[in-house]
Design a protein around this motif. Sequence first.
Motif, short mmCIF file in Angstrom:
data_model
loop_
_atom_site.label_atom_id
_atom_site.label_comp_id
_atom_site.label_asym_id
_atom_site.label_seq_id
_atom_site.Cartn_x
_atom_site.Cartn_y
_atom_site.Cartn_z
N LYS A 66 35.27 19.11 -12.00
CA LYS A 66 34.90 17.88 -12.70
C LYS A 66 33.39 17.81 -12.97
O LYS A 66 32.95 17.03 -13.81
CB LYS A 66 35.34 16.66 -11.90
CG LYS A 66 36.86 16.52 -11.83
CD LYS A 66 37.26 15.21 -11.17
CE LYS A 66 38.78 15.03 -11.18
NZ LYS A 66 39.20 13.76 -10.52
N VAL A 67 32.60 18.57 -12.23
CA VAL A 67 31.14 18.61 -12.43
C VAL A 67 30.83 19.61 -13.53
O VAL A 67 31.17 20.79 -13.43
CB VAL A 67 30.42 19.02 -11.13
CG1 VAL A 67 28.93 19.29 -11.39
CG2 VAL A 67 30.58 17.93 -10.07
N ASN A 68 30.20 19.15 -14.62
CA ASN A 68 29.87 20.07 -15.71
C ASN A 68 28.37 20.13 -16.01
O ASN A 68 27.95 20.72 -17.00
CB ASN A 68 30.67 19.76 -16.98
CG ASN A 68 30.44 18.35 -17.50
OD1 ASN A 68 29.55 17.64 -17.03
ND2 ASN A 68 31.25 17.94 -18.46
N ALA A 69 27.55 19.51 -15.16
CA ALA A 69 26.09 19.62 -15.27
C ALA A 69 25.50 19.33 -13.89
O ALA A 69 26.07 18.55 -13.12
CB ALA A 69 25.54 18.65 -16.30
N VAL A 70 24.37 19.96 -13.58
CA VAL A 70 23.80 19.87 -12.24
C VAL A 70 22.35 19.42 -12.29
O VAL A 70 21.54 19.97 -13.06
CB VAL A 70 23.89 21.24 -11.53
CG1 VAL A 70 23.24 21.17 -10.14
CG2 VAL A 70 25.35 21.68 -11.40
N TYR A 71 22.04 18.41 -11.49
CA TYR A 71 20.66 17.92 -11.31
C TYR A 71 20.15 18.46 -9.99
O TYR A 71 20.74 18.22 -8.94
CB TYR A 71 20.66 16.39 -11.32
CG TYR A 71 19.36 15.73 -10.93
CD1 TYR A 71 18.12 16.23 -11.32
CD2 TYR A 71 19.37 14.55 -10.17
CE1 TYR A 71 16.94 15.59 -10.97
CE2 TYR A 71 18.19 13.90 -9.82
CZ TYR A 71 16.98 14.42 -10.22
OH TYR A 71 15.81 13.79 -9.87
N ILE A 84 20.08 29.24 -10.53
CA ILE A 84 20.80 30.46 -10.88
C ILE A 84 22.27 30.36 -10.51
O ILE A 84 23.16 30.79 -11.27
CB ILE A 84 20.12 31.68 -10.22
CG1 ILE A 84 18.76 31.93 -10.90
CG2 ILE A 84 21.00 32.91 -10.30
CD1 ILE A 84 17.88 32.92 -10.19
N MET A 85 22.58 29.73 -9.37
CA MET A 85 23.98 29.50 -9.00
C MET A 85 24.69 28.68 -10.07
O MET A 85 25.81 29.01 -10.49
CB MET A 85 24.04 28.77 -7.65
CG MET A 85 23.69 29.62 -6.45
SD MET A 85 23.43 28.63 -4.94
CE MET A 85 25.05 27.83 -4.75
N ALA A 86 24.04 27.59 -10.51
CA ALA A 86 24.67 26.71 -11.50
C ALA A 86 24.78 27.38 -12.86
O ALA A 86 25.83 27.31 -13.52
CB ALA A 86 23.86 25.42 -11.61
N LYS A 91 27.08 26.02 -15.85
CA LYS A 91 26.78 24.58 -15.82
C LYS A 91 25.30 24.32 -16.08
O LYS A 91 24.43 24.83 -15.36
CB LYS A 91 27.22 24.00 -14.48
CG LYS A 91 28.73 24.23 -14.27
CD LYS A 91 29.34 23.51 -13.12
CE LYS A 91 30.85 23.80 -13.09
NZ LYS A 91 31.55 23.07 -12.01
N PRO A 92 24.99 23.55 -17.13
CA PRO A 92 23.60 23.25 -17.46
C PRO A 92 22.86 22.59 -16.29
O PRO A 92 23.47 21.89 -15.48
CB PRO A 92 23.72 22.30 -18.64
CG PRO A 92 25.06 22.56 -19.23
CD PRO A 92 25.93 22.93 -18.06
#
Length: 327
Positions: A66-71, A84-86, A91-92
């Motif tokens: 459900k997570v499609n972007a990471v802060y 780099i993991m994201a 995932k942007p």
Amino acid sequence: MKEINWGFIGCGEVTDLKSGPAFNLVQGSHVEAVFSRSGEKAKSYASRHNIKRWYTDAQLLIDNPKVNAVYIATPPSVHATYAIMALRAGKPCYIEKPLAASYEDCVRINRVAEETGVPCFVAYYRRYLPYFEKVKEIVESGKIGKILTVQVRFAVPPRDLDYKQNEQLPWRLQSHISGGGYFYDLAPHQLDLLQNFFGVIVKAHGYTANRAGLYNVEDTVNAIFTFENGLNGSGAWCFASHESGREDRIEIFGKEGRVAFSVYNYAPIHLYTSAGRQDIVVPNPDHVQLPIIKSVIEDLQGFGKCECTSISATPTNWVMDRILGKI
């Protein structure tokens, strides 16, 4: 409209007011999950901000479908690892400043972003605040004429934590975590703004010292630098000043006047011309990262363009590393 469902890696002080709530204020965006190495912190933050899931394993957050972007809001030393993991998970990323703890780590992030084709943005949010947009407008309008030089002056007294030599110092004073001392934490916004106004800095040299002896990293920094357009500038930073020396000032000198402004306290902008001094008050939003977060989300949704990418943020790390003698 594409829904952007954010996962937060890190839930420290910056995420409570400056940034966190803004992600839920933009149409088509909400916070889905949060991570902290401390389960207590993650659970508390999720509860206070009505977030569905919390984790103590960053990989589980990234893998959440459900997570499609990471802060990424952690100390800089692990920005590259989490980014780099994201990115490799498709995932942007939106990463707190500075982009990383070194220029070398910035290059690593950019290489993976290019390889994967996944967008990567950086939280130099002051570029998007009305206060600094006004300064840029003044400079570009020609009101102070051709720009001749620019000066950065910043001085603050030591913080209470700086005196606790026998205890764990704040992460900002542990160079292997922060990239340097307070300079690496506070100068990025100043240097990024100037490069946003005048272009990339292509030459930089600095002198550092530890004058107060409160900790092991530099507490005073002096620097000179040159922009790609030939403009020269200088900076002086002191993080162990007496209260009487407290200052937060950038001055831009032109042939027809000058403009002076602050970076951290948003004091009125002073515009000096032959007509005298004009004081300009420009309010900013309560959540100061809201304008840039809105730009990032609109970019990810496909109908906007955020220019504050990892590529545009990398020169600031290069300049700081040059000033500190790291490269």
